[in-house]
Write a protein that holds these residues in place. Structure first.
Motif, short mmCIF file in Angstrom:
data_model
loop_
_atom_site.label_atom_id
_atom_site.label_comp_id
_atom_site.label_asym_id
_atom_site.label_seq_id
_atom_site.Cartn_x
_atom_site.Cartn_y
_atom_site.Cartn_z
N ALA A 1 0.07 11.07 1.72
CA ALA A 1 0.86 11.93 2.34
C ALA A 1 1.32 13.31 1.58
CB ALA A 1 2.06 11.29 2.71
N LYS A 2 1.28 13.19 0.39
CA LYS A 2 1.60 14.19 -0.51
C LYS A 2 0.77 15.34 -0.21
CE LYS A 2 2.65 13.88 -4.91
NZ LYS A 2 2.68 13.34 -6.43
N ARG B 1 0.95 -1.30 -0.25
CA ARG B 1 0.24 -0.11 0.05
C ARG B 1 0.89 1.23 0.11
NH1 ARG B 1 -2.89 0.13 5.24
NH2 ARG B 1 -3.63 1.85 4.41
N LEU B 2 2.15 0.98 -0.08
CA LEU B 2 3.06 2.45 0.21
C LEU B 2 2.95 3.37 -0.86
CD1 LEU B 2 5.34 3.39 1.84
CD2 LEU B 2 6.96 2.24 0.68
N GLU B 3 2.58 2.88 -2.15
CA GLU B 3 2.34 4.15 -3.27
C GLU B 3 1.13 4.87 -2.94
OE1 GLU B 3 1.43 4.48 -8.05
OE2 GLU B 3 2.16 2.44 -7.00
N GLU B 4 0.26 4.28 -2.37
CA GLU B 4 -1.11 4.87 -1.96
C GLU B 4 -1.03 5.68 -0.71
OE1 GLU B 4 -5.33 3.49 -0.06
OE2 GLU B 4 -4.18 2.00 -1.24
N LEU B 5 -0.25 5.36 0.22
CA LEU B 5 0.07 6.00 1.33
C LEU B 5 0.78 7.33 1.07
CD1 LEU B 5 0.82 3.19 3.89
CD2 LEU B 5 -1.15 4.70 4.15
N SER C 1 12.28 0.99 0.66
CA SER C 1 11.13 1.06 0.05
C SER C 1 10.46 2.41 -0.14
CB SER C 1 10.05 0.15 0.12
OG SER C 1 10.83 -1.07 -0.01
N LEU C 2 10.47 3.18 1.06
CA LEU C 2 9.84 4.39 1.35
C LEU C 2 10.39 5.49 0.67
CD1 LEU C 2 7.75 6.40 2.73
CD2 LEU C 2 9.35 6.49 4.78
N PHE C 3 11.65 5.63 0.81
CA PHE C 3 12.44 6.47 -0.09
C PHE C 3 12.53 6.58 -1.24
CE2 PHE C 3 13.67 7.06 4.59
CZ PHE C 3 13.39 8.26 4.91
N ALA C 4 12.62 5.32 -1.76
CA ALA C 4 12.56 5.11 -3.16
C ALA C 4 11.21 5.54 -3.84
CB ALA C 4 12.76 3.51 -3.80
N GLU C 5 10.01 5.25 -3.02
CA GLU C 5 8.89 5.82 -3.37
C GLU C 5 8.52 7.33 -3.39
OE1 GLU C 5 5.19 5.35 -5.17
OE2 GLU C 5 6.64 3.76 -5.14
N LEU C 6 9.14 7.95 -2.51
CA LEU C 6 9.03 9.50 -2.47
C LEU C 6 9.81 9.93 -3.45
CD1 LEU C 6 9.72 9.69 1.43
CD2 LEU C 6 7.44 10.44 0.22
N LYS C 7 10.93 9.50 -4.05
CA LYS C 7 11.86 9.80 -5.26
C LYS C 7 10.99 9.66 -6.44
CE LYS C 7 16.30 9.67 -7.33
NZ LYS C 7 17.65 8.94 -7.38
N ASN C 8 10.38 8.27 -6.45
CA ASN C 8 9.48 8.22 -7.67
C ASN C 8 8.25 9.25 -7.98
OD1 ASN C 8 11.00 5.72 -8.19
ND2 ASN C 8 9.61 4.52 -7.30
N GLN C 9 7.86 9.64 -6.73
CA GLN C 9 6.68 10.63 -7.06
C GLN C 9 7.11 12.07 -6.95
OE1 GLN C 9 3.20 9.74 -4.77
NE2 GLN C 9 3.47 7.62 -4.36
N GLY C 10 8.24 12.10 -7.20
CA GLY C 10 9.10 13.57 -7.38
C GLY C 10 9.04 14.45 -6.27
N LEU C 11 9.13 13.75 -5.04
CA LEU C 11 9.37 14.45 -3.63
C LEU C 11 10.92 14.49 -3.41
CD1 LEU C 11 6.22 13.18 -2.03
CD2 LEU C 11 6.47 15.36 -2.96
N PHE D 1 -3.54 10.65 8.62
CA PHE D 1 -3.60 9.20 8.88
C PHE D 1 -2.33 8.51 8.30
CE2 PHE D 1 -4.72 4.97 8.08
CZ PHE D 1 -4.73 4.35 9.28
N PRO D 2 -2.24 8.79 6.94
CA PRO D 2 -1.20 8.25 6.11
C PRO D 2 0.25 8.51 6.63
CG PRO D 2 -2.87 8.90 4.61
CD PRO D 2 -3.29 9.26 5.93
N ILE D 3 0.23 9.81 7.11
CA ILE D 3 1.75 10.08 7.70
C ILE D 3 2.00 9.36 8.86
CG2 ILE D 3 2.98 12.10 8.40
CD1 ILE D 3 1.42 14.09 6.64
N ALA D 4 1.01 9.42 9.73
CA ALA D 4 1.27 8.71 11.06
C ALA D 4 1.44 7.37 10.66
CB ALA D 4 0.04 8.90 11.90
N LYS D 5 0.91 6.63 9.80
CA LYS D 5 0.86 5.20 9.60
C LYS D 5 2.29 5.06 9.09
CE LYS D 5 -1.21 1.07 9.08
NZ LYS D 5 -1.83 0.45 9.94
N ILE D 6 2.80 5.97 8.16
CA ILE D 6 4.43 5.57 7.51
C ILE D 6 5.34 5.72 8.69
CG2 ILE D 6 6.10 6.94 6.24
CD1 ILE D 6 3.69 7.23 4.29
#
Length: 318
Positions: free
Chosen positions: A13-14, A5-9, A39-49, A19-24
């Motif tokens: 969070a963006k 669910r990481l991509e969705e979270l 996985s989290l920091f890779a996903e953040l990079k993928n989403q341009g953050l 709730f998603p921020i707290a979950k992460i």
């Protein structure tokens, strides 16, 4: 399940949904969280953050100086004076119970925030009896929040002279004191007095006491400047939550501060700190001279992987 669910979270969070921020963050704070962090920091990079967008502000000082109450007022003024696009997060480190390891104080009891306001996010962390004002999970949590918010505040547990960990992950370090609370003795010491970019004398409810402490501090800073050539005197702010004074001036200073820390240098320092905590003297000895050769632009997790592999190689080699 959370990784699925990481991509969705991260997508939620963006938009600073709490709730998603707290979950992460809860997942970051779990033991053996390496795979999740990677996985989290890779996903953040993928989403341009990027974490380069945020200014990190360390609020430190002795217990009872009023850091939490001051940040509570900050939140109110921040919402009034900044545009609707600007946001801030606060991570408050609480003293921990020796029995349960949980927070004793509960800083959120002194920081009252609008419940549905997504421009401000507040998170408490127990210190887990760590020295230095932070806990082992503070750094990855701060790194995550930098991707989401414009300003990230770290309020440390009350600390001593040489416990300056917060300055190593902050762009701007602020030391909060109270008038004539014994800090006039601390003014004469080294250590933490040499670190801050700004000083705050809080609880300036009585003008004479506030001015007395102000001049004591100013005299000490002038002395430090004289013995350390090229050192300028940091600004000193006098604030009072009760009188609502000095807070806007301090907020204006923070909003216009431009001295961002070099993130590559920060990562290497945090890797060294992690290495010492994880492997002690053995780790330091094994990688002595190797840390400087690490790829400085790599993520913290990549650097961590490299260090683990080198130590494992040394163990198997022996």
């Amino acid at each position: 399940m959370l990784l699925e669910r990481l991509e969705e979270l991260v997508q939620a969070a963006k938009f600073r949904e709490k709730f998603p921020i707290a979950k992460i963050i809860s997942s970051i704070e779990k033991e053996n969280n390496f795979d999740f962090r990677k996985s989290l920091f890779a996903e953040l990079k993928n989403q341009g953050l990027s974490e380069e967008r945020a200014l990190t502000i360390g609020f430190t000082g002795t217990p009872g100086a009023g850091k939490s109450s001051l940040l509570g007022e900050f939140c109110k003024e921040f919402l009034k004076v900044t545009s609707a696009e600007k946001s801030m997060a606060i991570v408050a480190i609480d003293p921990s119970s020796n029995l349960s390891g949980g927070s004793i104080l509960g800083d959120r009891t002194r920081v009252i925030l609008p419940s549905r306001e997504n421009r401000i996010y507040f998170r408490s962390q127990p210190s887990q009896l760590e020295l230095g004002g932070l806990n082992p999970y503070t750094y990855p949590v701060i790194r995550f929040l930098r991707h989401i918010f414009d300003y990230v505040f770290i309020e440390t547990v009350g600390i001593g002279q040489n416990e300056i960990s917060v300055s190593l992950i902050s762009d701007l370090s602020i030391l909060v004191m109270q008038p004539l609370g014994g800090d006039q003795v601390q003014f004469m010491k080294s250590g933490i007095m040499e670190i801050p970019n700004a000083f705050v004398i809080n609880k300036c409810d009585e003008e004479a006491l506030a001015n007395s402490s102000y001049h004591m501090l100013l005299t000490t800073l002038e002395f430090i400047r004289d013995i350390l050539p090229g050192t300028s005197i940091p600004p000193i702010f006098k604030t009072s939550v009760q009188k609502k004074s000095g807070i806007l001036e301090l907020l204006d200073f923070i909003l216009h501060f431009k001295g961002f820390r070099n993130k590559n240098e920060e990562r290497l320092k945090q890797i060294y700190k992690w290495l010492e905590a994880e492997y002690g003297r053995f780790g330091k000895k094994t990688l002595q001279g190797e840390l400087e050769k690490l790829p400085t632009s790599a993520s913290f997790e990549v650097l961590e992987e490299i260090c683990r592999a080198k130590i494992q190689e040394k163990i198997l080699g022996d």
